[in-house]
Design an enzyme around this catalytic site. Structure first.
Site, PDB file in Angstrom:
ATOM      1  N   LYS A   1      -3.676  -1.695  16.228  1.00  0.00           N
ATOM      2  CA  LYS A   1      -3.192  -0.896  17.345  1.00  0.00           C
ATOM      3  C   LYS A   1      -4.275  -0.712  18.381  1.00  0.00           C
ATOM      4  O   LYS A   1      -5.451  -0.704  18.052  1.00  0.00           O
ATOM      5  CB  LYS A   1      -2.825   0.508  16.847  1.00  0.00           C
TER       6      LYS A   1
ATOM      7  N   GLU B   1       0.831  -1.203   0.000  1.00  0.00           N
ATOM      8  CA  GLU B   1       0.000   0.000   0.000  1.00  0.00           C
ATOM      9  C   GLU B   1       0.867   1.255   0.000  1.00  0.00           C
ATOM     10  O   GLU B   1       2.066   1.199   0.300  1.00  0.00           O
ATOM     11  CB  GLU B   1      -0.944   0.012   1.201  1.00  0.00           C
TER      12      GLU B   1
HETATM   13  N1  PSU Z   1      -2.283   1.766  10.503  1.00  0.00           N
HETATM   14  C1  PSU Z   1      -0.946   2.008  10.521  1.00  0.00           C
HETATM   15  N2  PSU Z   1      -0.394   2.718   9.527  1.00  0.00           N
HETATM   16  C2  PSU Z   1      -1.130   3.173   8.481  1.00  0.00           C
HETATM   17  C3  PSU Z   1      -2.531   2.895   8.460  1.00  0.00           C
HETATM   18  C4  PSU Z   1      -3.056   2.188   9.486  1.00  0.00           C
HETATM   19  O1  PSU Z   1      -0.264   1.628  11.440  1.00  0.00           O
HETATM   20  O2  PSU Z   1      -0.581   3.827   7.592  1.00  0.00           O
HETATM   21  C5  PSU Z   1      -3.338   3.348   7.289  1.00  0.00           C
HETATM   22  C6  PSU Z   1      -3.626   2.174   6.347  1.00  0.00           C
HETATM   23  O3  PSU Z   1      -3.546   2.634   5.019  1.00  0.00           O
HETATM   24  C7  PSU Z   1      -5.056   1.806   6.690  1.00  0.00           C
HETATM   25  C8  PSU Z   1      -5.621   3.161   7.011  1.00  0.00           C
HETATM   26  O4  PSU Z   1      -5.748   1.169   5.644  1.00  0.00           O
HETATM   27  O5  PSU Z   1      -4.601   3.826   7.726  1.00  0.00           O
HETATM   28  C9  PSU Z   1      -6.891   3.088   7.817  1.00  0.00           C
HETATM   29  O6  PSU Z   1      -7.414   4.355   7.917  1.00  0.00           O
HETATM   30  P1  PSU Z   1      -8.832   4.574   8.635  1.00  0.00           P
HETATM   31  O7  PSU Z   1      -8.583   4.274  10.082  1.00  0.00           O
HETATM   32  O8  PSU Z   1      -9.136   6.017   8.362  1.00  0.00           O
HETATM   33  O9  PSU Z   1      -9.787   3.635   7.989  1.00  0.00           O
END
Ligand code: PSU
Ligand code: MN
Length: 304
Positions: free
Chosen positions: A163, A28
């Site tokens: 997390k 990604e």
């Molecule tokens: N968790 C991480 N690093 C990240 C992300 C999540 O430790 O970069 C990013 C990923 O791309 C994940 C996104 O798909 O955040 C999720 O965002 P949201 O919580 O807005 O759905």
């Protein structure tokens, strides 16, 4: 009407590998633009590709650029996303048409990368952590599109769990409801990203690469539409203490509420706060775990 093929650009190396049935691993780009600071994000983006190659698979980092969905980026394109950072559009499934139609540069999250990988015929995708159910989801309805994507897109996502800025228990419940298999590699407990073990048992656990690969092959052979989540815990040496991380997260969440940070800005904000608060300890852990996930994804792609 535009033909949808016009929007796709597969890097020649990726295209050839897919046509020949050789292993390919999707990566990604939101982790580069929004997940990590510059210049560590650029080094990581490039190093992940190298790790996948060293393990005998072809890397395909996904992003939206110049009105196209790119499957496989050049080093210069990875550098561009890294330098632009949070100025790049954070793309989840809902954002494709918007970002393409405006010719914006977009970095793909887990949900968007899964969807694009699936369209291209890629089955393995390595990342750091996935999005999940947020702690106060009962009031905010903030549940990451990543979970919905796992419910309906048949790609194997290799991550280090979620997390504790999220509600880990609720996230596991949600995945169960949606029919997503969750398999932890090497331990009984589901991992909590920077922390090797969460308090939650993993629905399934395996101790060997072969056992893990066998489950994945069954999943792909069955007429199930869902994705599959592999949880690869951070190593003992690189993992952080749970109480320490929880305290830092509690502070970061307070700051987020005060600053009225909402929606898709929340995860990047909290990640950046944690790096500051821990003087880079979460950054070091984050880098280490993503690299291990890329390695495992390449090995799994080769075995399947
Ligand atoms: N968790 C991480 N690093 C990240 C992300 C999540 O430790 O970069 C990013 C990923 O791309 C994940 C996104 O798909 O955040 C999720 O965002 P949201 O919580 O807005 O759905
Ligand atoms: Mn959200």
């Amino acid at each position: 009407m535009m033909k949808s093929q016009e929007f796709w650009v597969l890097q020649p190396e990726v295209k050839q590998a897919l046509e020949a049935g050789r292993p390919v691993v999707a990566l990604e780009s939101t982790i580069i633009s929004h997940g990590l600071p510059y210049p560590e994000n650029e080094y990581l983006g490039l190093e992940l590709e190298k790790i996948v190659r060293d393990e005998g698979a072809v890397p395909a980092t996904v992003a939206l650029m110049d009105g196209k969905i790119k499957i496989g980026l050049s080093a210069a394109e990875i550098g561009f996303l890294a330098r632009k950072g949070r100025k790049v559009y954070k793309v989840s499934r809902r954002d494709f048409a918007w970002v393409l139609s405006r010719g914006l540069t977009g970095a793909t999250t887990v949900s968007a990368t899964m969807w694009a990988a699936h369209q291209a015929g890629i089955r393995f995708f390595a990342t750091g952590g996935i999005g999940g159910v947020h702690r106060n989801a009962m009031e905010t309805f903030d549940i990451s599109a990543d979970l919905e994507e796992l419910a309906k897109t048949k790609v194997c996502v290799i991550s280090s769990g979620v997390k504790s800025i999220l509600d880990i228990g609720a996230t596991l419940e949600y995945l169960e409801t949606k029919g997503v298999p969750v398999i932890t590699y090497g331990q009984r407990k589901f991992p909590a990203f920077y922390v090797k073990e969460s308090l939650f048992d993993s629905p399934f656990s395996v101790d060997s690469l072969e056992a893990l690969s066998a489950v994945l092959q069954y999943h792909f052979s069955l007429p199930l539409e869902s994705g599959i989540l592999v949880a690869n815990p951070i190593s003992e040496a690189q993992g952080l203490d749970a109480d320490y991380v929880d305290a830092m997260i509690a502070d970061a969440l307070k700051k987020q509420e005060k600053a009225l940070i909402k929606g898709k800005e929340i995860t990047p904000f909290l990640l950046a706060e944690l790096v500051k608060k821990t003087q880079g300890k979460t950054l070091a852990a984050n880098l280490a775990l993503v690299k291990e996930n890329a390695r495992l994804a390449a090995r799994l792609a080769r075995l399947s």
